[in-house]
Scaffold this active site. Structure first.
Site, PDB file in Angstrom:
ATOM      1  N   LYS A 180       1.032  -1.448   0.428  1.00  0.00           N
ATOM      2  CA  LYS A 180       0.284  -0.259  -0.369  1.00  0.00           C
ATOM      3  C   LYS A 180       1.233   1.059   0.335  1.00  0.00           C
ATOM      4  O   LYS A 180       2.028   1.056   0.534  1.00  0.00           O
ATOM      5  CB  LYS A 180      -1.129  -0.027   1.332  1.00  0.00           C
ATOM      6  CG  LYS A 180      -1.767   0.934   1.593  1.00  0.00           C
ATOM      7  CD  LYS A 180      -2.531   0.718   2.475  1.00  0.00           C
ATOM      8  CE  LYS A 180      -3.982   1.563   2.234  1.00  0.00           C
ATOM      9  NZ  LYS A 180      -4.569   1.697   3.061  1.00  0.00           N
TER      10      LYS A 180
ATOM     11  N   SER B 115      -9.481   1.729   2.681  1.00  0.00           N
ATOM     12  CA  SER B 115      -9.044   2.366   1.730  1.00  0.00           C
ATOM     13  C   SER B 115      -7.841   1.677   0.974  1.00  0.00           C
ATOM     14  O   SER B 115      -7.216   1.997   0.311  1.00  0.00           O
ATOM     15  CB  SER B 115      -7.951   3.640   2.744  1.00  0.00           C
ATOM     16  OG  SER B 115      -7.379   2.975   3.561  1.00  0.00           O
TER      17      SER B 115
ATOM     18  N   SER C 240      -9.588  -1.172   7.071  1.00  0.00           N
ATOM     19  CA  SER C 240      -9.032  -0.328   5.424  1.00  0.00           C
ATOM     20  C   SER C 240      -8.795  -2.360   5.075  1.00  0.00           C
ATOM     21  O   SER C 240      -8.359  -2.031   3.432  1.00  0.00           O
ATOM     22  CB  SER C 240      -8.510   0.618   5.271  1.00  0.00           C
ATOM     23  OG  SER C 240      -9.335   2.132   5.683  1.00  0.00           O
TER      24      SER C 240
HETATM   25  N1  GLN Z   1     -13.390   3.354   6.346  1.00  0.00           N
HETATM   26  C1  GLN Z   1     -12.364   3.870   7.174  1.00  0.00           C
HETATM   27  C2  GLN Z   1     -12.465   6.234   6.155  1.00  0.00           C
HETATM   28  O1  GLN Z   1     -12.628   5.658   6.356  1.00  0.00           O
HETATM   29  C3  GLN Z   1     -11.406   3.271   7.576  1.00  0.00           C
HETATM   30  C4  GLN Z   1      -9.968   3.799   6.982  1.00  0.00           C
HETATM   31  C5  GLN Z   1      -8.633   2.580   7.268  1.00  0.00           C
HETATM   32  O2  GLN Z   1      -9.448   1.601   8.113  1.00  0.00           O
HETATM   33  N2  GLN Z   1      -7.898   3.450   6.985  1.00  0.00           N
HETATM   34  O3  GLN Z   1     -11.597   6.334   7.690  1.00  0.00           O
END
Ligand code: GLN
EC number: 6.3.5.7
Length: 479
Positions: free
Chosen positions: A70, A145, A169
């Protein structure tokens, strides 16, 4: 040699038997990227073969096994953009600890995975560069994400990938893409060299097809790190050692009843997860229904705390020290404002504004301080639950993978994607999403197992045993 959708375990054994060389393995996967990734767009960059092999140690747990990283994890000499324009030209000066450990274990790091900008999102649509498609249905998102990492593994472009999980995420995209996705115990994996979103929740996590493979990659990256004072005193070990394929005797799993009854849960997801529970019971696992009332407040608590931490973490991107600086500026103040306005996307700017608001002296009592209290409540409920059961079970995802743009007009609804995952980050405990079936239209669904602090070994044992009685994880998309 067709290595498409091969597991790490299978590739390792082929290399050990000298049926294939690491270089041939790498050639195969680089070819997959060249052919398939123009449609999926999982990678922001695939490195050239010579530069990948330059850091090849030749030995170790992951010797010769390609993986994708990532783009918020520093790889020395490579760009780390966080999916943001503001870091478009930022080259990492050093390896994150997880990267140096993977290199020591012989992994071949083939590129940088697309992601929601600064890991803020649930669909990978907030990336400043491109939208990644879900290999199961390219009109749909891969989740987020860490959507690029998930899509790459699901499409057979690499056998594993790293993501980060701050509120879900890794687990949510794993659920959307039919993969195993682990969010480790907070502090079990070093965050040194991982570009922060919300530091008290961020953890590096792993995507694979099987629980066994997940345990392998976790073994390579987990453990105390003197460069990250939030890491726990955890010695390095091989987490695949005790994977017998049997459920531990006397295992008790607590099904979170109010999660299954939540209005936020799509009925098809519920049906598939209920089937997984039945399968576990049939396999002799003791299943008990329990309630975690504070779950209802987890997404809101996460919303406040993550924005507060983001506002503070992202203050450093000011055009002075890193990456992008707006051109044609008249004075210092204009440099800050223009750089941050033009460099960050809308989602990130909104989150920073919300974060500063909830932290401001006039509102902190109502928001930030209150959210910290609810965090203690959530932690307390998890601790209580683990006095009665070994692991908890609930859905990973609120719904199956959705279409691009589905939440364009209702961003708040998108935040409910975190409903079943964020509580785990708030409590700091580990959670793993495992493929458990499909909707009628063929979209994958994941079930989430959650354990007490440092229960990764048990999560792997149980998950691996579940994969011996099911074959959902063996199903792959036609790409
Ligand atoms: N969907 C969550 C957010 O938008 C999780 C993001 C994450 O775990 N980086 O913040």
């Amino acid at each position: 040699m067709d290595l498409k959708f091969a597991t790490i375990q299978e590739i390792k054994s082929l290399i050990e038997k000298k049926e294939v060389t690491p270089e041939q393995v790498l050639d195969f996967y680089l070819e997959q990227f060249a052919v398939i990734d123009p449609t999926i767009k999982s990678a922001l960059e695939v490195f050239d073969k010579a530069s990948i092999l330059k850091s090849f140690s030749g030995k170790g747990l992951l010797a010769g096994i390609p993986g994708l990283i990532k783009d918020n994890i520093n790889q020395e000499g490579r760009i780390a953009s966080c999916g943001s324009k503001i870091l478009e030209n930022y080259t990492a000066a050093y390896d994150a600890t997880v990267i140096s450990r993977l290199k020591e274990e012989g992994a071949l790091l083939v590129g940088r995975a697309n992601m929601d900008e600064f890991a803020m999102g649930s669909s990978t649509e907030t990336s400043a560069y491109c939208k990644t498609a879900n290999p199961w249905d390219t009109s749909r998102v891969p989740g987020g994400s860490s959507g690029g990492s998930a899509a790459a593994v699901a499409a057979g472009l690499v056998p594993w990938a790293l993501g980060t999980d701050t509120g879900g995420s890794v687990r949510q995209p794993a659920g959307f893409c039919n993969l195993v996705g682990l969010k480790p115990t907070y502090g079990s994996v070093s965050r040194f060299g991982v570009i922060a979103y919300a530091s008290s929740f961020d953890q590096v996590g792993v995507f694979t097809h099987t629980v066994y493979d997940n345990a392998l990659v976790y073994s390579a990256i987990a453990g105390v790190d003197e460069k990250d004072s939030s890491t726990l005193d955890l010695a390095k070990k091989d987490y695949t050692e005790n994977l017998t394929g049997k459920f531990p005797t006397g295992l008790r799993i607590g099904v979170v009843e109010n999660a299954l009854e939540a209005a936020e849960l799509d009925p098809e997801v519920k049906k598939v997860v209920e089937q997984a529970i039945t399968d576990l019971e049939k396999a002799g696992v003791t299943v008990q229904r329990i309630s975690l009332p504070a779950l209802d407040y987890a997404a809101a608590t996460y919303f406040i705390l993550s924005r507060a931490e983001a506002a503070s973490n992202l203050a450093r991107f000011d055009g002075v020290r890193y990456g992008f600086r707006a051109p044609d500026i008249a004075n210092l103040e204009e440099m800050y404002t223009k750089t941050r306005h033009d460099g960050f996307g809308q989602e990130v700017r909104i989150r920073m504004m919300v974060g500063n608001y909830v932290l401001s002296s006039s509102h902190a009592g109502k928001y930030y301080n209150k959210a910290k209290k609810v965090q203690r409540l959530i932690r307390g409920e998890f601790n209580e639950a683990f006095k009665d059961v070994d692991l908890l079970l609930m859905p990973t995802q609120a719904c199956p993978a959705f279409k691009f743009g589905a939440y364009d007009d209702n961003k708040l609804q998108m935040d409910l994607q975190d409903y079943f995952t964020a509580a785990v980050n708030i409590a700091g405990v580990p959670g793993i999403s495992i493929p458990c079936g499909f909707t009628d239209s063929g979209l994958p669904i994941g079930v989430q197992l959650i354990g007490p602090h440092l229960s990764e070994e048990k999560l792997f044992q149980v998950g691996h045993a579940y994969q011996q009685i099911t074959d959902w994880h063996k199903k792959n998309p036609k790409v």
